[in-house]
Write a protein that holds these residues in place. Structure first.
Motif, PDB file in Angstrom:
ATOM      1  N   THR A 176       0.727  -1.172   0.091  1.00 37.93           N
ATOM      2  CA  THR A 176      -0.069   0.103  -0.018  1.00 37.93           C
ATOM      3  C   THR A 176       0.971   1.136   0.017  1.00 37.93           C
ATOM      4  O   THR A 176       0.336   2.366  -0.107  1.00 37.93           O
ATOM      5  N   ARG A 184      -3.123  -7.094   1.180  1.00 37.92           N
ATOM      6  CA  ARG A 184      -4.407  -7.222   0.634  1.00 37.92           C
ATOM      7  C   ARG A 184      -4.239  -8.717   0.203  1.00 37.92           C
ATOM      8  O   ARG A 184      -3.513  -9.457   0.164  1.00 37.92           O
ATOM      9  N   ASP A 185      -5.621  -9.017  -0.383  1.00 36.41           N
ATOM     10  CA  ASP A 185      -5.872 -10.563  -0.685  1.00 36.41           C
ATOM     11  C   ASP A 185      -5.133 -10.816  -2.123  1.00 36.41           C
ATOM     12  O   ASP A 185      -4.596 -11.917  -2.218  1.00 36.41           O
TER      13      ASP A 185
END
Length: 521
Positions: free
Chosen positions: A250, A283-284
């Motif tokens: 991110t 995140r996935d």
């Protein structure tokens, strides 16, 4: 009367008063008479000393002739037979050697991929401020961490990911003001230097740190004329001996443009050892990059993030999902991530240390040497201050955790199958020994996978559920039925075992090295 005596004297030829003429013949005293062995003749001719027997004449050794040798060996026919037998022996030996070479050449051989240091290393994620506690006796966390470097290295750990050195949005250049709670700049430089001396790589965690924006660089403006602020900051730490940097997916730095600039800086310092970029996946799905080689390692969590302990069913689903997913080209690194019970925590450690990739173990008090020392100090108290059963049990669990971790790290370091062997997920049925499952739900399946390299196979069995299990005899018929224990969560499995007679305990993980019957290869 006188006449009778006279006649007798005349017959004998003796006259009275004279010595007989044949006195010697009739024998006198001890001299025997004629015809006896001790006669005068024999006595005079017999030597006083009996001579020793003369030795037989010496016969000189002479070699046998060709005819005599052939006659002793059974004739010329046997010579030809022996020659044929010797020739047949050498022909058979050469034939076996040629066959062995042909089998080796024709047989498929695994090709060893040359791994870099970060593909073989075991990473340890920790925050230095965790060492600033009551056990540090007033010392700061960085200094205490320097003292623990030999112990950390003895566990088989080869790289440290230092977290929490920089505050959010802080500049990595101004450590004194940004992270005074952790340590000063000279202390961190000393930590990096001591780690490199011990053969321990250091990776700085830059997650949530502003590396892009211009921050307080007026004093270094002359040095930044031909380079960006980020490049200058990276060079500063690479010059200190840092092996790489970790960012989150991110962060603003996770972009192809920024990572290309980083790669240009890394080339200047990668002559001896490659400097790496580690991305922590939050995140996935990891945001894709056009050039996947810009990232070396991606740290993935096995469990989803959670503030509470995950039940066994969710843990089993998460494990099965990762085992069935084919990894991308980016080198993976596994960490536990979410929270689990202590029993499942040991199972997850076995899982992540045997999966393909580089394990990234998070800081754990069970592996902290200072905690063990404090427990030993309490255990050595007198009778009035004897440790309680809970303290003794806690110390036993810590020693078990260290033994399990050391066994896994050393096995992974010396076994090629666990480093770059192939991975095969093995779904199979198992029979539960429990009479009824908990809450009426079906029992959790046993999860397993195989790590293979050539003829060497490592079987990893994971019983996530709370019931014991026996393996189904129809499971994996192509695999060897026997093996030897490498390690287990309770560290009480030793020696050889038969897979079909093996019973998995609740929340148990086992690593078995398989071999053919009658072989220990």
């Amino acid at each position: 009367m006188e006449q009778t005596h006279k006649n007798t004297a005349e017959e004998t030829g003796n006259t009275p008063g004279r010595m007989p003429l044949n006195a010697g013949d009739t024998g006198y005293g001890s001299v025997p008479g004629p015809g006896l062995t001790g006669s005068v003749v024999d006595t005079e001719s017999t030597p006083l000393l009996i001579p020793a027997e003369e030795p037989e004449p010496y016969q000189r050794w002479q070699p046998m002739s060709k005819e005599e040798l052939e006659l002793a060996a059974g004739g010329p026919g046997w010579r030809r037979v022996r020659c044929y037998l010797v020739l047949l022996f050498w022909l058979a030996w050469v034939a076996m050697l040629a066959t062995s070479i042909a089998i080796i050449v024709v047989s498929p051989r695994p090709v060893a991929t040359e791994l870099t240091w970060w593909q073989k290393s075991l990473f340890y994620q920790l925050q230095p401020d965790l060492f600033t506690d009551k056990h540090s006796e007033g010392s700061e966390g960085i200094n205490v961490l320097c003292e623990q470097i030999p112990y950390i290295r003895s566990l088989g750990i080869e790289a440290l990911i230092l977290e929490g050195l920089f505050d959010k949005g802080a500049s990595p250049l101004n450590l004194t003001a940004a992270s005074g709670k952790v340590g000063t700049l000279p202390q961190i430089q000393h930590l990096v230097a001591e780690s490199n001396k011990a053969g321990l790589k250091v990776v700085l965690d830059f997650c949530e740190v502003d590396l892009i924006g211009p921050q307080d660089v007026e004093e270094n403006a002359d040095k930044l004329s031909n380079q960006s602020v980020t490049a200058y900051r990276l060079r500063f730490w690479l010059q200190q001996g840092v092996a790489g940097f970790a960012i989150c997916d991110t962060d603003a730095a996770y972009s192809e443009k920024t990572l290309l600039e980083w790669r240009g800086v890394f080339r200047e310092f990668s002559q001896e050892e490659e400097r790496i970029v580690v991305v922590k996946q939050t995140r996935d799905i990891l945001p894709p990059l056009n050039n996947s080689t810009l990232v070396n390692v991606v740290v993935r969590s096995i469990l989803p993030p959670s503030n509470h302990l995950l039940p066994a069913k969710e843990v089993a689903d998460a494990i099965e999902k990762h085992l069935q997913t084919k990894e991308e080209d980016i080198w993976p690194s596994w960490t536990v991530g979410g929270k689990a019970s202590p029993d499942l925590k040991k199972l997850l450690r076995v899982l992540m240390m045997t999966l393909p990739g580089s394990p990234a173990v998070e800081y754990d008090e069970d592996l902290d040497q200072r905690q063990n020392v404090s427990l030993n100090a309490r255990s050595s108290l007198g009778e009035n201050n004897s440790p309680s059963d809970s303290q003794i049990d806690k110390e036993k669990q810590k020693r078990l955790a260290v033994a399990l971790f050391t066994s896994l790290s050393h096995s992974r370091a010396r076994e090629e199958a666990l480093l770059f062997g192939s991975f095969t997920f093995l779904p199979f049925n198992s029979s539960s020994n429990a009479s009824s499952s908990i809450s009426g739900s079906p029992p959790l399946p046993v999860l397993a996978f195989l790590r293979s390299w050539g003829c060497v196979h490592f079987l990893v069995l994971l019983n996530v559920g709370p019931e014991p299990h026996l393996l189904d005899p129809a499971w994996a018929p192509s695999l060897p039925k026997a093996g030897v224990f490498v390690t287990s969560t309770e560290m009480d499995r030793l020696g050889t075992t038969d897979l079909y007679s093996l019973e998995l305990r609740p929340h148990e993980a086992i690593v078995i090295k398989l071999f053919e019957a009658g072989s220990y290869s």
